[in-house]
Design a protein around this motif. Structure first.
Motif, mmCIF file in Angstrom:
data_model
loop_
_atom_site.group_PDB
_atom_site.id
_atom_site.type_symbol
_atom_site.label_atom_id
_atom_site.label_comp_id
_atom_site.label_asym_id
_atom_site.label_seq_id
_atom_site.Cartn_x
_atom_site.Cartn_y
_atom_site.Cartn_z
ATOM 1 N N TRP A 170 0.871 -1.187 0.000
ATOM 2 C CA TRP A 170 0.000 0.000 0.000
ATOM 3 C C TRP A 170 0.906 1.234 0.000
ATOM 4 C CZ3 TRP A 170 -2.776 1.637 5.120
ATOM 5 C CH2 TRP A 170 -3.482 2.832 4.925
ATOM 6 N N HIS A 171 0.881 1.977 -1.102
ATOM 7 C CA HIS A 171 1.695 3.179 -1.252
ATOM 8 C C HIS A 171 0.855 4.404 -0.895
ATOM 9 C CE1 HIS A 171 5.090 1.229 -3.495
ATOM 10 N NE2 HIS A 171 4.140 0.324 -3.676
ATOM 11 N N VAL A 172 1.334 5.181 0.054
ATOM 12 C CA VAL A 172 0.613 6.366 0.534
ATOM 13 C C VAL A 172 1.377 7.614 0.112
ATOM 14 C CG1 VAL A 172 -0.355 7.542 2.542
ATOM 15 C CG2 VAL A 172 -0.192 5.033 2.533
ATOM 16 N N ARG A 173 0.683 8.525 -0.586
ATOM 17 C CA ARG A 173 1.283 9.772 -1.055
ATOM 18 C C ARG A 173 0.333 10.932 -0.751
ATOM 19 N NH1 ARG A 173 5.432 8.216 -4.569
ATOM 20 N NH2 ARG A 173 5.686 10.295 -5.464
ATOM 21 N N ALA A 204 -4.029 15.070 -7.387
ATOM 22 C CA ALA A 204 -4.090 13.665 -6.988
ATOM 23 C C ALA A 204 -4.927 12.854 -7.969
ATOM 24 C CB ALA A 204 -4.652 13.550 -5.576
ATOM 25 N N ASP A 205 -6.059 13.395 -8.392
ATOM 26 C CA ASP A 205 -6.908 12.698 -9.355
ATOM 27 C C ASP A 205 -6.181 12.478 -10.675
ATOM 28 O OD1 ASP A 205 -9.108 12.343 -7.716
ATOM 29 O OD2 ASP A 205 -10.001 14.270 -8.267
ATOM 30 N N ALA A 206 -5.372 13.460 -11.075
ATOM 31 C CA ALA A 206 -4.637 13.338 -12.341
ATOM 32 C C ALA A 206 -3.550 12.277 -12.256
ATOM 33 C CB ALA A 206 -4.027 14.689 -12.710
ATOM 34 N N TRP A 209 -4.810 12.704 0.102
ATOM 35 C CA TRP A 209 -4.065 11.446 0.129
ATOM 36 C C TRP A 209 -4.380 10.614 -1.113
ATOM 37 C CZ3 TRP A 209 -1.114 10.780 4.623
ATOM 38 C CH2 TRP A 209 -1.456 11.566 5.722
ATOM 39 N N LEU A 210 -3.344 10.006 -1.673
ATOM 40 C CA LEU A 210 -3.518 9.039 -2.754
ATOM 41 C C LEU A 210 -2.997 7.687 -2.283
ATOM 42 C CD1 LEU A 210 -4.057 8.060 -5.661
ATOM 43 C CD2 LEU A 210 -1.768 8.926 -6.270
ATOM 44 N N SER A 211 -3.841 6.665 -2.392
ATOM 45 C CA SER A 211 -3.441 5.290 -2.081
ATOM 46 C C SER A 211 -3.345 4.495 -3.371
ATOM 47 C CB SER A 211 -4.460 4.626 -1.148
ATOM 48 O OG SER A 211 -4.468 5.227 0.123
ATOM 49 N N GLU A 212 -2.198 3.846 -3.566
ATOM 50 C CA GLU A 212 -1.997 2.974 -4.719
ATOM 51 C C GLU A 212 -1.527 1.609 -4.226
ATOM 52 O OE1 GLU A 212 -2.751 3.480 -7.755
ATOM 53 O OE2 GLU A 212 -2.718 5.638 -8.141
ATOM 54 N N PHE A 213 -1.755 0.563 -5.037
ATOM 55 C CA PHE A 213 -1.463 -0.804 -4.620
ATOM 56 C C PHE A 213 -0.661 -1.525 -5.694
ATOM 57 C CE2 PHE A 213 -5.614 0.702 -3.264
ATOM 58 C CZ PHE A 213 -5.423 0.760 -1.896
ATOM 59 N N GLY A 214 0.375 -2.244 -5.273
ATOM 60 C CA GLY A 214 1.217 -2.955 -6.224
ATOM 61 C C GLY A 214 2.472 -3.467 -5.562
ATOM 62 N N PRO A 215 3.528 -3.729 -6.329
ATOM 63 C CA PRO A 215 4.789 -4.194 -5.746
ATOM 64 C C PRO A 215 5.467 -3.077 -4.945
ATOM 65 C CG PRO A 215 5.055 -3.752 -8.075
ATOM 66 C CD PRO A 215 3.588 -3.636 -7.803
ATOM 67 N N ARG A 216 6.458 -3.465 -4.167
ATOM 68 C CA ARG A 216 7.153 -2.484 -3.339
ATOM 69 C C ARG A 216 7.811 -1.393 -4.178
ATOM 70 N NH1 ARG A 216 8.824 -2.341 1.898
ATOM 71 N NH2 ARG A 216 10.552 -0.942 2.361
ATOM 72 N N ASP A 217 8.318 -1.747 -5.356
ATOM 73 C CA ASP A 217 9.007 -0.781 -6.208
ATOM 74 C C ASP A 217 8.073 -0.173 -7.257
ATOM 75 O OD1 ASP A 217 8.621 -3.040 -7.700
ATOM 76 O OD2 ASP A 217 10.684 -3.174 -8.443
ATOM 77 N N LEU A 218 6.790 -0.094 -6.958
ATOM 78 C CA LEU A 218 5.819 0.471 -7.889
ATOM 79 C C LEU A 218 6.237 1.886 -8.301
ATOM 80 C CD1 LEU A 218 3.003 0.141 -9.263
ATOM 81 C CD2 LEU A 218 2.035 1.219 -7.208
ATOM 82 N N ALA A 219 6.294 2.125 -9.603
ATOM 83 C CA ALA A 219 6.688 3.439 -10.117
ATOM 84 C C ALA A 219 5.508 4.395 -10.055
ATOM 85 C CB ALA A 219 7.194 3.308 -11.551
ATOM 86 N N GLU A 245 4.342 8.713 -9.947
ATOM 87 C CA GLU A 245 4.775 10.066 -10.264
ATOM 88 C C GLU A 245 3.885 11.080 -9.559
ATOM 89 O OE1 GLU A 245 4.846 10.653 -14.443
ATOM 90 O OE2 GLU A 245 6.351 9.095 -14.834
ATOM 91 N N GLY A 246 4.495 12.212 -9.217
ATOM 92 C CA GLY A 246 3.743 13.297 -8.613
ATOM 93 C C GLY A 246 3.547 13.117 -7.124
ATOM 94 N N GLY A 247 3.276 14.224 -6.482
ATOM 95 C CA GLY A 247 3.022 14.206 -5.051
ATOM 96 C C GLY A 247 4.256 13.906 -4.225
ATOM 97 N N GLN A 248 4.031 13.683 -2.948
ATOM 98 C CA GLN A 248 5.115 13.382 -2.014
ATOM 99 C C GLN A 248 4.901 12.010 -1.405
ATOM 100 O OE1 GLN A 248 5.594 16.267 1.105
ATOM 101 N NE2 GLN A 248 7.116 15.059 2.211
#
Length: 266
Positions: free
Chosen positions: A110-113, A121-123, A139-149, A151-154
């Protein structure tokens, strides 16, 4: 019997005191019976998320009958607050739910930015990303491998790995929790992994494997189908994002009869 504190019972002060004490006791018993009845009714509702339904009902009852002094929360799950209804100051609140997701790997991260505004964030979000606004941030939550690429945000945190049970489709429930020291959850279990990003404060999660502690800026995870009890520790209010990924065909969580050993109090 009508409860009263008036002095119309005569001159016997002891009779008044006994009457008042009995009334207060009866009121307390009635309130506890009402709460237990709501929980019992929820447990037997088929096909409905038990934790969510029970919490909505008992939270509203507790707000109506709670005293002005602080009592420790017993949180039963993240609740949906209807539009236009004021959110309680403390509790766990559902922010977003996404269903029908597919994951090809046995575990995800779970990647939190955070982003400066909702439009940014929507873009940046993917088709499975979740954007929410909470605690003064986007907040943007994305899901995938640990090294998920991404872009944008912090980048704020990477939570995981979150072990997935086998399922055709998954649901993701994202919540925001605000709890005080010594507040705790009911003993419960999720049919999927649970993860936390700690915004502030401290928490301790007890499972049969031991105690897992997390502090502000840190993360924690719990595997699927493991009974647990969450306790807020330390001296500060704990705020966190909390995420559950589960089989879409099952409820997000269920009560458990497992008995914690009190490890979080040690």
């Amino acid at each position: 019997m009508e409860c009263t504190t008036s002095g119309n019972l005569g001159n016997d002060d002891r009779r008044i005191i006994q009457q008042d004490q009995k009334c207060f006791y009866v009121q307390e018993v009635r309130e506890m019976k009402a709460i237990r009845a709501v929980i019992a009714a929820c447990i037997f509702v088929s096909g409905v998320s038990i934790l969510q339904t029970c919490t909505n009902s008992t939270a509203l009852h507790a707000q109506d009958s709670s005293p002005t002094t602080h009592e420790h929360l017993l949180v039963q799950g993240c609740v949906n607050i209807p539009p236009g209804q004021k959110r309680p100051e403390f509790g766990c609140f559902s922010l977003a739910t996404e269903s029908g997701l597919r994951f090809s790997e046995p575990a995800v991260y779970w990647h939190v930015r955070t982003f400066p505004n909702r439009a940014a964030a929507d873009a940046a979000k993917s088709p499975t990303g979740i954007v929410v606004e909470e605690d003064g941030r986007v907040w943007l939550s994305e899901f995938g491998p640990r090294d998920l690429a991404l872009e944008g945000g912090q980048a704020v945190a990477v939570v995981g790995p979150m072990e997935l049970p086998k399922a055709a489709l998954y649901a993701v429930v994202l919540g925001y929790a605000v709890m005080r020291p010594n507040d705790r959850s009911i003993v419960h279990v999720h049919p999927g992994p649970e993860g936390w990003y700690m915004i502030s404060g401290e928490q301790c999660l007890e499972t049969p494997a031991g105690a897992i502690r997390a502090t502000a800026g840190g993360t924690a995870t719990a595997p699927p189908n493991v009974p647990m009890e969450l306790t807020i520790t330390g001296t500060a209010v704990r705020k966190s994002l909390v995420l559950v990924i589960h089989d879409s065909s099952q409820p997000a969580g269920l009560p458990s009869d497992w008995k914690p050993q009190g490890l979080c109090a040690k």
